[in-house]
Motif scaffolding. Structure first.
Motif, PDB file in Angstrom:
ATOM      1  N   ARG A  36       0.846  -1.203   0.000  1.00  0.00           N
ATOM      2  CA  ARG A  36       0.000   0.000   0.000  1.00  0.00           C
ATOM      3  C   ARG A  36       0.876   1.245   0.000  1.00  0.00           C
ATOM      4  O   ARG A  36       1.954   1.253   0.617  1.00  0.00           O
ATOM      5  N   PRO A  37       0.418   2.324  -0.669  1.00  0.00           N
ATOM      6  CA  PRO A  37       1.177   3.575  -0.647  1.00  0.00           C
ATOM      7  C   PRO A  37       0.961   4.334   0.659  1.00  0.00           C
ATOM      8  O   PRO A  37      -0.171   4.480   1.120  1.00  0.00           O
ATOM      9  N   VAL A  38       2.072   4.789   1.242  1.00  0.00           N
ATOM     10  CA  VAL A  38       2.004   5.552   2.489  1.00  0.00           C
ATOM     11  C   VAL A  38       2.754   6.874   2.267  1.00  0.00           C
ATOM     12  O   VAL A  38       3.988   6.882   2.184  1.00  0.00           O
ATOM     13  N   PRO A  39       2.030   8.006   2.130  1.00  0.00           N
ATOM     14  CA  PRO A  39       2.733   9.288   1.956  1.00  0.00           C
ATOM     15  C   PRO A  39       3.717   9.518   3.092  1.00  0.00           C
ATOM     16  O   PRO A  39       3.378   9.365   4.263  1.00  0.00           O
ATOM     17  N   THR A  40       4.953   9.858   2.713  1.00  0.00           N
ATOM     18  CA  THR A  40       6.043   9.948   3.687  1.00  0.00           C
ATOM     19  C   THR A  40       6.565  11.362   3.838  1.00  0.00           C
ATOM     20  O   THR A  40       6.859  11.805   4.940  1.00  0.00           O
ATOM     21  N   LEU A  41       6.707  12.071   2.742  1.00  0.00           N
ATOM     22  CA  LEU A  41       7.125  13.466   2.833  1.00  0.00           C
ATOM     23  C   LEU A  41       6.652  14.228   1.607  1.00  0.00           C
ATOM     24  O   LEU A  41       6.486  13.660   0.531  1.00  0.00           O
ATOM     25  N   CYS A  42       6.395  15.496   1.795  1.00  0.00           N
ATOM     26  CA  CYS A  42       6.052  16.394   0.694  1.00  0.00           C
ATOM     27  C   CYS A  42       6.361  17.809   1.171  1.00  0.00           C
ATOM     28  O   CYS A  42       5.841  18.245   2.196  1.00  0.00           O
ATOM     29  N   THR A  43       7.237  18.482   0.450  1.00  0.00           N
ATOM     30  CA  THR A  43       7.615  19.823   0.882  1.00  0.00           C
ATOM     31  C   THR A  43       7.863  20.730  -0.309  1.00  0.00           C
ATOM     32  O   THR A  43       8.407  20.295  -1.332  1.00  0.00           O
ATOM     33  N   LEU A  44       7.457  21.962  -0.174  1.00  0.00           N
ATOM     34  CA  LEU A  44       7.862  23.000  -1.115  1.00  0.00           C
ATOM     35  C   LEU A  44       9.272  23.451  -0.754  1.00  0.00           C
ATOM     36  O   LEU A  44       9.699  23.330   0.399  1.00  0.00           O
ATOM     37  N   VAL A  45       9.985  23.958  -1.752  1.00  0.00           N
ATOM     38  CA  VAL A  45      11.352  24.436  -1.555  1.00  0.00           C
ATOM     39  C   VAL A  45      11.479  25.790  -2.243  1.00  0.00           C
ATOM     40  O   VAL A  45      11.017  25.962  -3.379  1.00  0.00           O
ATOM     41  N   ARG A  46      12.112  26.747  -1.547  1.00  0.00           N
ATOM     42  CA  ARG A  46      12.354  28.057  -2.170  1.00  0.00           C
ATOM     43  C   ARG A  46      13.645  27.967  -2.979  1.00  0.00           C
ATOM     44  O   ARG A  46      14.738  27.800  -2.419  1.00  0.00           O
ATOM     45  N   PRO A  47      13.555  28.066  -4.313  1.00  0.00           N
ATOM     46  CA  PRO A  47      14.746  27.889  -5.139  1.00  0.00           C
ATOM     47  C   PRO A  47      15.613  29.141  -5.159  1.00  0.00           C
ATOM     48  O   PRO A  47      15.121  30.247  -4.897  1.00  0.00           O
ATOM     49  N   PRO A  48      16.895  29.001  -5.487  1.00  0.00           N
ATOM     50  CA  PRO A  48      17.768  30.175  -5.556  1.00  0.00           C
ATOM     51  C   PRO A  48      17.476  31.066  -6.760  1.00  0.00           C
ATOM     52  O   PRO A  48      17.840  32.227  -6.758  1.00  0.00           O
ATOM     53  N   ARG A  49      16.804  30.498  -7.771  1.00  0.00           N
ATOM     54  CA  ARG A  49      16.408  31.271  -8.950  1.00  0.00           C
ATOM     55  C   ARG A  49      14.898  31.222  -9.088  1.00  0.00           C
ATOM     56  O   ARG A  49      14.268  30.230  -8.704  1.00  0.00           O
ATOM     57  N   PRO A  50      14.280  32.274  -9.628  1.00  0.00           N
ATOM     58  CA  PRO A  50      12.821  32.299  -9.714  1.00  0.00           C
ATOM     59  C   PRO A  50      12.266  31.157 -10.567  1.00  0.00           C
ATOM     60  O   PRO A  50      12.947  30.621 -11.449  1.00  0.00           O
ATOM     61  N   ILE A  51      11.008  30.808 -10.305  1.00  0.00           N
ATOM     62  CA  ILE A  51      10.296  29.826 -11.116  1.00  0.00           C
ATOM     63  C   ILE A  51       9.889  30.497 -12.426  1.00  0.00           C
ATOM     64  O   ILE A  51       9.332  31.596 -12.419  1.00  0.00           O
ATOM     65  N   THR A  52      10.158  29.841 -13.536  1.00  0.00           N
ATOM     66  CA  THR A  52       9.789  30.419 -14.830  1.00  0.00           C
ATOM     67  C   THR A  52       8.285  30.307 -15.045  1.00  0.00           C
ATOM     68  O   THR A  52       7.607  29.463 -14.450  1.00  0.00           O
ATOM     69  N   SER A  53       7.760  31.156 -15.917  1.00  0.00           N
ATOM     70  CA  SER A  53       6.328  31.122 -16.206  1.00  0.00           C
ATOM     71  C   SER A  53       5.947  29.792 -16.858  1.00  0.00           C
ATOM     72  O   SER A  53       4.852  29.264 -16.623  1.00  0.00           O
ATOM     73  N   PHE A  54       6.856  29.228 -17.657  1.00  0.00           N
ATOM     74  CA  PHE A  54       6.566  27.934 -18.282  1.00  0.00           C
ATOM     75  C   PHE A  54       6.395  26.851 -17.223  1.00  0.00           C
ATOM     76  O   PHE A  54       5.457  26.053 -17.276  1.00  0.00           O
ATOM     77  N   ALA A  55       7.316  26.806 -16.252  1.00  0.00           N
ATOM     78  CA  ALA A  55       7.228  25.803 -15.190  1.00  0.00           C
ATOM     79  C   ALA A  55       5.945  25.978 -14.386  1.00  0.00           C
ATOM     80  O   ALA A  55       5.278  24.997 -14.038  1.00  0.00           O
ATOM     81  N   THR A  56       5.579  27.228 -14.114  1.00  0.00           N
ATOM     82  CA  THR A  56       4.352  27.483 -13.362  1.00  0.00           C
ATOM     83  C   THR A  56       3.132  26.986 -14.127  1.00  0.00           C
ATOM     84  O   THR A  56       2.190  26.452 -13.526  1.00  0.00           O
ATOM     85  N   ARG A  57       3.148  27.124 -15.459  1.00  0.00           N
ATOM     86  CA  ARG A  57       2.018  26.629 -16.248  1.00  0.00           C
ATOM     87  C   ARG A  57       1.877  25.116 -16.127  1.00  0.00           C
ATOM     88  O   ARG A  57       0.771  24.586 -16.204  1.00  0.00           O
ATOM     89  N   VAL A  58       2.979  24.416 -15.916  1.00  0.00           N
ATOM     90  CA  VAL A  58       2.932  22.960 -15.795  1.00  0.00           C
ATOM     91  C   VAL A  58       2.442  22.535 -14.412  1.00  0.00           C
ATOM     92  O   VAL A  58       1.468  21.791 -14.278  1.00  0.00           O
ATOM     93  N   HIS A  59       3.138  23.020 -13.355  1.00  0.00           N
ATOM     94  CA  HIS A  59       2.795  22.512 -12.015  1.00  0.00           C
ATOM     95  C   HIS A  59       1.991  23.501 -11.171  1.00  0.00           C
ATOM     96  O   HIS A  59       1.573  23.169 -10.073  1.00  0.00           O
TER      97      HIS A  59
END
Length: 199
Positions: A36-59
């Motif tokens: 069975r799947p057991v969620p173990t970790l999930c975290t956002l991370v602040r990157p050293p470079r900004p998120i591109t608009s293309f990446a934001t459109r995906v996720h």
């Protein structure tokens, strides 16, 4: 399939900021325990470079979303701890494996299962091998998964369910691993070559 014979395994998924190579903006891992799947970790991370608009459109993760998130060096130990010594699985696994390896110097999983490779071996007549196509083809119910597609937590959980579906077609862990580990990746079988002598 006897899930009691499986090694420690976590299904992982990462999301990046669109840079080359990408900085991570979200990481998730789902442990397979007793089939069975057991969620173990999930975290956002602040990157050293900004998120591109293309990446934001995906996720759909924006720079505002990660403005107060921890930096990678703050979360890396907590991410590496469950992965240390374990197998990992992911869809199109070289992407996640490469990204995690670059961010976790010295870490190497015990093995890497690629559900994309495994699905091609298991469902040769599937209409497609992207995650969405395979989830539709297998009719895996996704109702209980929190979040949405293209977020790390959701995709890791969905991929874990896909892995469990695929595992039902293999008699043992060893047979599944032989089909699912890409050549050259950790856990790949070393071919037996007879020693050749030049006379």
């Amino acid at each position: 399939m006897d899930f009691g014979t499986w090694p420690e395994l976590l299904v992982v998924d990462v999301e990046g900021n669109g840079a080359t190579p990408p900085d991570l903006v979200e990481v998730a891992a789902v442990r397979i325990a007793g089939g069975r799947p057991v969620p173990t970790l999930c975290t956002l991370v602040r990157p050293p470079r900004p998120i591109t608009s293309f990446a934001t459109r995906v996720h759909r993760i924006t720079n505002h979303d990660v403005a107060d998130a921890p930096r990678w060096e703050q979360v890396a130990p907590a991410i590496q701890a469950p992965l240390q010594g374990a197998w990992i699985a992911a869809h199109n696994a070289h992407v996640d494996y490469t990204a995690l390896s670059r961010h976790l110097p010295g870490w190497e999983p015990a093995g890497v299962i690629d559900t994309l490779r495994l699905a091609r071996a298991t469902y040769p007549d599937a209409p497609g091998y992207g995650l969405d196509a395979l989830l539709t083809h297998t009719a895996i119910p996704l109702d209980g998964i929190p979040g949405c597609r293209h977020r790390a937590g959701f995709d890791a959980h969905a991929t874990a369910l896909l892995l469990l579906d695929l595992a039902g077609h293999y008699p043992t862990w060893q047979v599944l691993a032989a089909a699912g580990v890409p050549p050259g990746m950790p856990g790949a079988a070393v071919p037996d070559h007879e020693e050749q002598t030049l006379w």
